[in-house]
Design a protein around this motif. Structure first.
Motif, PDB file in Angstrom:
ATOM      1  N   GLU A 207       0.821  -1.204   0.000  1.00  0.00           N
ATOM      2  CA  GLU A 207       0.000   0.000   0.000  1.00  0.00           C
ATOM      3  C   GLU A 207       0.856   1.256   0.000  1.00  0.00           C
ATOM      4  O   GLU A 207       2.042   1.232   0.332  1.00  0.00           O
TER       5      GLU A 207
ATOM      6  N   ARG B 282       0.803   5.184   1.528  1.00  0.00           N
ATOM      7  CA  ARG B 282       0.172   5.945   2.602  1.00  0.00           C
ATOM      8  C   ARG B 282       0.796   7.334   2.699  1.00  0.00           C
ATOM      9  O   ARG B 282       1.963   7.545   2.377  1.00  0.00           O
TER      10      ARG B 282
ATOM     11  N   LEU C 256      -4.558   6.242   3.970  1.00  0.00           N
ATOM     12  CA  LEU C 256      -4.338   5.280   2.890  1.00  0.00           C
ATOM     13  C   LEU C 256      -4.583   5.959   1.549  1.00  0.00           C
ATOM     14  O   LEU C 256      -5.648   6.525   1.314  1.00  0.00           O
TER      15      LEU C 256
ATOM     16  N   ARG D   5      -4.135   0.852  -2.270  1.00  0.00           N
ATOM     17  CA  ARG D   5      -3.817  -0.497  -1.810  1.00  0.00           C
ATOM     18  C   ARG D   5      -3.623  -1.412  -3.025  1.00  0.00           C
ATOM     19  O   ARG D   5      -4.343  -1.305  -4.026  1.00  0.00           O
TER      20      ARG D   5
END
Length: 663
Positions: free
Chosen positions: A454, A456, A461, A464
């Motif tokens: 992922e 970030r 977030l 993903r």
């Protein structure tokens, strides 16, 4: 005389007219510069004095699967001094204290800094270097020193910031972490995901203070940089450490040219470790190239799995089909195919041929059942249907091109089919080979190898990356079940029986391939490999180890050179990630346990300080009863009480010794 005077006057008039014209031209030019082209010239003047300078953004961090840093950006600071900026009073008041503070911090005499600062003041130096390459905490400390704490305009401090990329793991995993440098091709994760990591640069103004010297100035036009996103990879630092050192130890012992080891999670395709080590000119090994991704080579006997799967799927053979190894040697178009065992293996089944890696038996399996152009095409098309001719389309650059020749190709010859059967004439990268083996471990589901989980921005977030399926079923479950048994038997009783451990199950296939065999002037060199998965009964991880050009005097077979690396990686990962076998407890206790508990409870309730009849009781129950009475107990044997040294009803005194004989 009159003529002379007239001539002089004419000359004066001409000179005056010329001067008037020049003056008018100057006035016109001044007006033009001031009012018509004024903005243009003012802009040019500012460009000579001021310029916009880029403030680089901090690249995002790279983390492993457990949140440990793989790469991070660290700011470094250079401190300079504008000796003209402070007032005379401030300079004289604070120069001694500033010199003293710098002396203690930078480990130089106070007199050194006092002289340096005063000389800069005398010479009107506006860009004096104080120190370089400070970390953030040191920079903050120096910024608070006397005079400097008054800031750039009153204190004369000039701060220049640079961003440096650091890898906490050092040389380990250096190639897969990679880099993204101007003027160089992007490499590894740093290069593949630079669009997330790089962020956006800021802008600030600098003022020219002398030739080739520019001082940063603060202003309303300054644009702050936006830092890059953080990336969480699938790499596990602990597994990477295991793979790196296991591979390095084997390369050093066998004096090999280079090698690679890859560990993949079966269900998800996540790459947990990827080590690539090559030997430099000094003889030391380092992360030279990403061999697992880049190097497409002949796989040798690890390709026999693909041939067996194709034959089983086409139902031209079964595992019990028997072939005669013909004394361990068969010729095709004047070229020999030999078994590693002199004299061959006699008549053996396909399953056994796979386990002992018989070239002659498996070559017959392919050539006898795929004769002719059309049948050969059917064999190759089966390999194509399993995705062996396609790149994996990885996120990182530089993936090698797989090559599976087809009968329609111009280079197809009479030896192409038999040689393909045992892994010659085809080219795959180690990661492409592992992806196929992983699919077998995953019950036929081929998943794409994945290096990133992922993206970030701090706790937010951004994106993903989930599992991606390349082929939902490379073959039938029936075929998967058959080859799984064969691969497990390779370790139990086949070419890799030296890796067998009764306490830990593994499955796989050895590979030993000649390389550079086209040059008859050179001695034979080999590629040793082992590909498989573990544990064999419930595969959690797949792994491949490939080692190029080991010292043949020490060994070159796959089970000797590459296999031990696989075993060491598997066992250490298994030891750090144990599989728990839970034993379900019965919901209802057995009758003998219930009776024993009832007997103990009855005796405990009826006992005062007299010894009860202990015969038939469990040793631990009898021990508890007697110790509660204050007696010391000696046990002889195991099981239940058979005899007791003191008769039932005997009163017990503190510290009396009683011996219990157990059945």
């Amino acid at each position: 005389m009159a003529t002379t005077e007239k001539s002089i006057l004419n000359r004066i008039y001409i000179v005056g007219a010329v001067l008037l014209i020049i003056a008018l031209g100057i006035v016109v030019k001044i007006i033009n510069i001031q009012f018509i082209d004024g903005d243009k010239y003012r802009a040019k003047a500012e460009q000579r004095i001021f310029k916009n300078d880029t403030i680089p953004a901090n690249r995002g961090n790279l983390y492993d699967a457990n949140g440990q840093l793989l790469a991070t950006s660290i700011s470094k600071y250079d401190i300079r001094f504008d000796a003209v900026a402070p007032s005379e009073a401030d300079f004289n008041e604070f120069i001694g204290a500033l010199s003293d503070s710098l002396s203690r911090k930078l480990n130089r005499p106070k007199s050194y800094f006092s002289k340096k600062l005063r000389t800069a003041r005398s010479n009107r130096n506006r860009y004096l270097l104080i120190t370089k390459n400070l970390n953030y905490s040191d920079y903050i400390q120096i910024k608070s020193f006397p005079l400097f704490k008054k800031g750039p305009y009153r204190g004369g401090i000039i701060v220049e910031q640079r961003v440096v990329r650091e890898h906490p793991l050092g040389k380990m995993a250096e190639r897969i972490v990679g880099y993204d440098k101007p003027g160089s091709a992007p490499v590894g994760l740093e290069g593949a995901f630079s669009q997330y990591l790089r962020g956006s640069n800021g802008v600030r103004q600098k003022q020219k203070i002398s030739q080739n010297q520019w001082k940063p100035i603060s202003g309303a036009n300054e644009i702050e940089p936006q830092d890059g996103y953080d990336i969480y990879t699938t790499i596990d630092v602990n597994m990477q450490d295991v793979a790196h050192h296991a591979l390095l130890e084997q390369l050093e012992y066998f004096q090999a040219e280079h090698g690679t080891a890859v560990v993949m999670e079966v269900a998800t395709g996540e790459i947990k470790a990827l080590s690539n080590l090559g030997r430099g000119e000094s003889g030391k090994y380092f992360e030279k190239r990403n061999y697992a991704v880049w190097e497409s080579h002949e796989p040798g006997s690890t390709f026999k799995l693909m041939s067996v799967v194709a034959a089983l799927e086409d139902r031209v053979v079964d595992t019990s089909t028997v072939f005669d190894t013909r004394g361990g040697k068969i010729s095709y178009y004047g070229r020999d195919v030999k078994d590693s065992k002199y004299g061959g293996y006699g008549k053996i089944s396909v399953a056994r041929a796979f386990e002992v890696s018989s070239n002659t038996a498996l070559v017959q399996m392919v050539t006898d059942n795929y004769k002719g152009k059309d049948e050969s095409a059917r064999y190759v098309d089966r390999l194509y249907s399993m995705g062996l001719n396609k790149r994996l389309d990885l996120s990182i650059t530089g993936e090698g091109i797989p090559r599976i020749p087809h009968p329609e190709d111009n280079q197809w010859s009479g030896t192409s089919l038999p040689w393909m059967a045992f892994g010659y004439g085809v080219h795959l990268t180690p990661l492409q080979t592992l992806t196929f083996y992983n699919a077998i471990a995953n019950n036929g589901v081929m998943v794409k190898p994945r290096l990133i989980r992922e993206v970030r921005s701090k706790d937010q977030l951004i994106e993903r990356f989930d599992r991606s399926i390349l082929n939902p079923s490379i073959c039938s479950q029936q075929t998967v079940n058959k080859v799984k048994v064969m691969m497990e038997n390779v370790v139990k009783r086949g070419t890799a029986d030296n890796l067998y451990s009764p306490s830990f199950s593994m499955a796989g296939k050895t590979g030993t391939c000649q390389t550079g065999y086209g040059d008859k002037t050179k001695k034979l060199e080999y590629i040793a490999s082992f590909a498989g998965y573990f544990p064999a009964d419930e595969p959690k991880y797949s792994c491949i180890v490939v080692i190029h050009k080991p010292n043949t005097a020490k060994g070159y077979y796959g089970n000797i050179v590459a296999g031990p690396v696989f075993k060491k990686i598997a066992q250490k990962i298994y030891a750090n990630n144990p599989m728990l076998d839970e034993v379900p407890m019965p919901e209802i206790a057995p009758d003998d346990i219930i009776k024993s508990q009832e007997a103990f409870y009855t005796q405990a309730q009826s006992t005062s300080n007299k010894i009860p009849n202990l015969k038939g009781m469990d040793a631990m129950d009898a021990l508890t009863l007697l110790e509660n009475l204050g007696a010391k107990v000696v046990l002889k044997g195991k099981g239940k009480v058979k005899e007791q040294s003191a008769a039932p009803g005997t009163r017990v005194k503190t510290n009396d010794q009683i011996t219990l004989t157990l059945s």
